[in-house]
Motif scaffolding. Structure first.
Motif, mmCIF file in Angstrom:
data_model
loop_
_atom_site.group_PDB
_atom_site.id
_atom_site.type_symbol
_atom_site.label_atom_id
_atom_site.label_comp_id
_atom_site.label_asym_id
_atom_site.label_seq_id
_atom_site.Cartn_x
_atom_site.Cartn_y
_atom_site.Cartn_z
ATOM 1 N N GLN A 26 0.805 -1.220 0.000
ATOM 2 C CA GLN A 26 0.000 0.000 0.000
ATOM 3 C C GLN A 26 0.844 1.279 0.000
ATOM 4 N N VAL A 27 2.150 1.155 0.213
ATOM 5 C CA VAL A 27 3.041 2.318 0.220
ATOM 6 C C VAL A 27 3.197 2.807 -1.227
ATOM 7 N N PRO A 28 3.026 4.117 -1.465
ATOM 8 C CA PRO A 28 3.165 4.645 -2.826
ATOM 9 C C PRO A 28 4.527 4.309 -3.439
ATOM 10 N N GLY A 29 4.497 3.893 -4.709
ATOM 11 C CA GLY A 29 5.716 3.581 -5.443
ATOM 12 C C GLY A 29 6.118 2.125 -5.412
ATOM 13 N N VAL A 30 5.531 1.336 -4.510
ATOM 14 C CA VAL A 30 5.901 -0.085 -4.391
ATOM 15 C C VAL A 30 5.291 -0.874 -5.551
ATOM 16 N N THR A 31 6.134 -1.630 -6.243
ATOM 17 C CA THR A 31 5.650 -2.472 -7.329
ATOM 18 C C THR A 31 5.751 -3.959 -7.003
ATOM 19 N N ASP A 32 6.672 -4.335 -6.108
ATOM 20 C CA ASP A 32 6.744 -5.739 -5.698
ATOM 21 C C ASP A 32 7.349 -5.858 -4.303
ATOM 22 N N VAL A 33 6.920 -6.915 -3.617
ATOM 23 C CA VAL A 33 7.381 -7.203 -2.256
ATOM 24 C C VAL A 33 7.732 -8.683 -2.198
ATOM 25 N N ASP A 34 8.935 -8.986 -1.718
ATOM 26 C CA ASP A 34 9.361 -10.376 -1.560
ATOM 27 C C ASP A 34 9.733 -10.586 -0.096
ATOM 28 N N VAL A 35 8.988 -11.456 0.571
ATOM 29 C CA VAL A 35 9.232 -11.741 1.985
ATOM 30 C C VAL A 35 9.832 -13.137 2.096
ATOM 31 N N ASP A 36 10.994 -13.233 2.721
ATOM 32 C CA ASP A 36 11.650 -14.521 2.969
ATOM 33 C C ASP A 36 11.607 -14.762 4.473
ATOM 34 N N VAL A 37 10.633 -15.553 4.903
ATOM 35 C CA VAL A 37 10.425 -15.801 6.327
ATOM 36 C C VAL A 37 11.647 -16.478 6.945
ATOM 37 N N THR A 38 12.216 -17.450 6.255
ATOM 38 C CA THR A 38 13.360 -18.182 6.782
ATOM 39 C C THR A 38 14.560 -17.270 7.028
ATOM 40 N N ALA A 39 14.829 -16.366 6.090
ATOM 41 C CA ALA A 39 15.963 -15.456 6.215
ATOM 42 C C ALA A 39 15.625 -14.230 7.055
ATOM 43 N N GLY A 40 14.342 -14.006 7.286
ATOM 44 C CA GLY A 40 13.925 -12.833 8.041
ATOM 45 C C GLY A 40 14.138 -11.549 7.263
ATOM 46 N N SER A 41 13.918 -11.617 5.948
ATOM 47 C CA SER A 41 14.150 -10.428 5.128
ATOM 48 C C SER A 41 12.923 -10.058 4.311
ATOM 49 N N VAL A 42 12.840 -8.757 4.035
ATOM 50 C CA VAL A 42 11.799 -8.214 3.171
ATOM 51 C C VAL A 42 12.500 -7.359 2.134
ATOM 52 N N THR A 43 12.275 -7.665 0.859
ATOM 53 C CA THR A 43 12.847 -6.895 -0.228
ATOM 54 C C THR A 43 11.707 -6.209 -0.966
ATOM 55 N N VAL A 44 11.857 -4.901 -1.164
ATOM 56 C CA VAL A 44 10.808 -4.097 -1.779
ATOM 57 C C VAL A 44 11.368 -3.459 -3.044
ATOM 58 N N GLY A 45 10.601 -3.538 -4.118
ATOM 59 C CA GLY A 45 10.994 -2.906 -5.368
ATOM 60 C C GLY A 45 9.988 -1.843 -5.756
ATOM 61 N N GLY A 46 10.470 -0.803 -6.435
ATOM 62 C CA GLY A 46 9.569 0.240 -6.899
ATOM 63 C C GLY A 46 10.317 1.506 -7.239
ATOM 64 N N THR A 47 9.576 2.593 -7.379
ATOM 65 C CA THR A 47 10.166 3.886 -7.697
ATOM 66 C C THR A 47 9.781 4.896 -6.627
ATOM 67 N N GLY A 48 10.727 5.762 -6.283
ATOM 68 C CA GLY A 48 10.461 6.790 -5.287
ATOM 69 C C GLY A 48 10.127 6.220 -3.919
ATOM 70 N N LEU A 49 10.776 5.124 -3.533
ATOM 71 C CA LEU A 49 10.460 4.455 -2.273
ATOM 72 C C LEU A 49 10.898 5.297 -1.081
ATOM 73 N N ASP A 50 10.017 5.427 -0.107
ATOM 74 C CA ASP A 50 10.274 6.207 1.104
ATOM 75 C C ASP A 50 10.592 5.242 2.243
ATOM 76 N N ASP A 51 11.843 5.286 2.707
ATOM 77 C CA ASP A 51 12.305 4.371 3.750
ATOM 78 C C ASP A 51 11.429 4.457 5.008
ATOM 79 N N THR A 52 11.077 5.653 5.409
ATOM 80 C CA THR A 52 10.267 5.840 6.617
ATOM 81 C C THR A 52 8.897 5.195 6.462
ATOM 82 N N ARG A 53 8.286 5.358 5.311
ATOM 83 C CA ARG A 53 6.964 4.766 5.080
ATOM 84 C C ARG A 53 7.032 3.246 5.003
#
Length: 71
Positions: A26-53
């Motif tokens: 729902q964050v503006p600019g996000v085009t894809d989200v990849d969550v790896d539960v095992t690694a405990g990581s979230v990778t976000v792709g998009g344009t104009g991504l706001d780290d705080t949001r």
């Protein structure tokens, strides 16, 4: 397109992944989200991504952001 990766604590199942994906998508600019539960990581792709949001969206889903890693 920009990619940002976060280490997230507290994830343990696919429901966790779905909750984070829903909030982060729902964050503006996000085009894809990849969550790896095992690694405990979230990778976000998009344009104009706001780290705080993005961090706020992960917190809203109920998880803590441990740190941001290079993506």
């Amino acid at each position: 397109m920009t990619r940002k990766q976060y280490l997230v604590t507290g994830m343990s199942c696919e429901h966790c992944a779905a909750s984070i994906t829903e909030e982060v998508s729902q964050v503006p600019g996000v085009t894809d989200v990849d969550v790896d539960v095992t690694a405990g990581s979230v990778t976000v792709g998009g344009t104009g991504l706001d780290d705080t949001r993005l961090r706020a969206a992960i917190l809203e889903a109920g998880y803590e952001v441990a740190e941001r890693t290079a993506a």
